[in-house]
Motif scaffolding. Structure first.
Motif, mmCIF file in Angstrom:
data_model
loop_
_atom_site.group_PDB
_atom_site.id
_atom_site.type_symbol
_atom_site.label_atom_id
_atom_site.label_comp_id
_atom_site.label_asym_id
_atom_site.label_seq_id
_atom_site.Cartn_x
_atom_site.Cartn_y
_atom_site.Cartn_z
ATOM 1 N N HIS A 178 1.229 4.063 -3.525
ATOM 2 C CA HIS A 178 0.330 5.414 -3.206
ATOM 3 C C HIS A 178 1.717 6.357 -3.169
ATOM 4 C CE1 HIS A 178 -3.501 4.290 -2.947
ATOM 5 N NE2 HIS A 178 -3.322 3.350 -2.175
ATOM 6 N N HIS A 215 -9.882 -6.973 -4.244
ATOM 7 C CA HIS A 215 -8.840 -6.460 -5.067
ATOM 8 C C HIS A 215 -7.898 -6.984 -5.289
ATOM 9 C CE1 HIS A 215 -7.666 -2.365 -6.980
ATOM 10 N NE2 HIS A 215 -8.579 -2.024 -6.318
ATOM 11 N N MET A 221 0.801 -1.193 0.163
ATOM 12 C CA MET A 221 0.103 0.117 0.052
ATOM 13 C C MET A 221 0.910 1.380 -0.069
ATOM 14 S SD MET A 221 -2.354 1.497 3.132
ATOM 15 C CE MET A 221 -3.471 -0.071 3.484
ATOM 16 N N ALA A 226 -8.567 0.670 -11.673
ATOM 17 C CA ALA A 226 -7.621 0.677 -10.667
ATOM 18 C C ALA A 226 -6.155 0.176 -11.214
ATOM 19 C CB ALA A 226 -7.766 0.109 -9.246
ATOM 20 N N GLU A 251 -5.159 -1.697 -2.265
ATOM 21 C CA GLU A 251 -5.247 -0.541 -2.348
ATOM 22 C C GLU A 251 -5.727 0.336 -0.853
ATOM 23 O OE1 GLU A 251 -7.554 3.109 -3.355
ATOM 24 O OE2 GLU A 251 -8.625 1.195 -2.617
ATOM 25 N N HIS A 252 -5.664 1.512 -0.643
ATOM 26 C CA HIS A 252 -5.643 2.210 0.653
ATOM 27 C C HIS A 252 -7.260 2.014 1.384
ATOM 28 C CE1 HIS A 252 -6.807 5.663 2.982
ATOM 29 N NE2 HIS A 252 -5.879 5.045 3.869
#
Length: 315
Positions: free
Chosen positions: A108, A179, A104, A280, A183-184
């Motif tokens: 990001h 997912h 994560m 995404a 992802e956050h």
């Protein structure tokens, strides 16, 4: 649907990545473009790094920023694709909680770094076109190094709250992440607690940090276009525009998927889950593929050096 959807939460140290919910039967076929894009991204970005390193004439601010972009693309795509392919090919869905938070953070963090690099490249274009006589003075190597360091530190520090906040939440309901990567928002939504702090901080990152980056880039190009259209001849205007075309194409390749993904995630409540996950992944995979192609085709120095290498090897 996979049996993982029925898995009870038993181990707080392990999460399960579902992949792309609803498309399990097509994983083999979906893996082909994923794998192909990853190979192109790795080869293309390593080629950019090799050419810039070997060609002394490319040792300048624009190409230093381009190398930073290539490294960022390599790290970002490598952070997600190997695990995603292991889900598609080997049904390897488990991921350690610490590894999930690390993934994560890297994804990001390097997204924010990439946005910062585009802002630095816009600054370079602005100085090169609006202040050409002072270009080498304003963007000397020490200044470029400081800009690069600022971009790295900004990304590293601003994303640090993501894993720190996610680590403190209790996860008592389920450990299934719908997912292909950690992802956050997909992770913190699993928490059995009030996650408004994480949610608001995520919105702050999207609208304030990336939004300010886009505003800065837009303002830079407004000044650039004013300077270009004040040039006396049409040929000079076209030549100046040509020097910006690669950067503009790369910006569009990065920001359009980001904006589309953010809008569908926040407002597309009736959009199928598998579409959110695919978008995404496109957001993270397409720019690393397109950037070396854009700069390889549009930048004369890189294109010329690449052709020379192929001709030299052929003879």
């Amino acid at each position: 649907m996979s049996d993982f959807n029925k898995t009870d939460f038993t181990n707080s140290s392990t999460f399960i990545l579902l992949g792309i919910p609803g498309l399990e039967a097509a994983y083999v076929w979906i893996s082909i473009p994923f794998c192909t894009m990853y190979i192109i991204a790795v080869l293309g970005n390593f080629t950019i790094l090799f050419i810039v390193k070997m060609e002394l004439s490319l040792h300048g601010p624009m190409y230093y920023f381009l190398c930073m972009l290539a490294v960022t693309d390599l790290v970002m795509s490598t952070s997600i694709v190997p695990k995603t392919l292991s889900i598609f090919w080997f049904n390897s869905r488990e991921i350690d909680f610490s590894a999930c938070l690390t993934q994560m953070y890297f994804v990001h963090c390097f997204l924010v770094m990439e946005s910062g690099i585009f802002m630095a490249m816009a600054l370079h274009r602005y100085v090169a076109i609006c202040h050409p006589l002072r270009h080498s003075t304003i963007l000397a190597n020490p200044v470029v190094a400081k800009i690069g360091l600022a971009v790295v530190l900004r990304g590293s520090m601003l994303i640090l709250p993501y894993p720190l906040l996610a680590r403190q939440w209790p996860y008592c309901r389920t450990n299934i992440i719908p997912h292909t990567y950690c992802e956050h928002i997909a992770v913190v939504k699993l928490a059995s607690a009030d996650i408004r702090v994480s949610s608001y901080y995520g919105l702050f990152m999207v609208f304030c940090v990336r939004g300010l980056d886009m505003i800065f880039i837009a303002l830079s190009y407004i000044q650039i276009l004013r300077a270009i259209y004040s040039l006396s001849t049409k040929d000079a205007q076209l030549k100046a525009l040509g020097t910006c075309s690669s950067h503009l194409c790369a910006i569009l390749a990065f920001y359009i998927p980001v904006i589309f993904s953010s809008l569908t995630h926040r407002f597309g409540h009736n959009v199928p889950l598998h579409f959110h996950v695919l978008i995404a992944n496109v957001n993270l995979l397409v720019p690393p593929v397109l950037h070396p192609i854009i700069y390889g085709v549009r930048t004369k120095q890189i294109r010329g050096r690449l052709l020379w290498l192929f001709i030299h090897k052929g003879t």
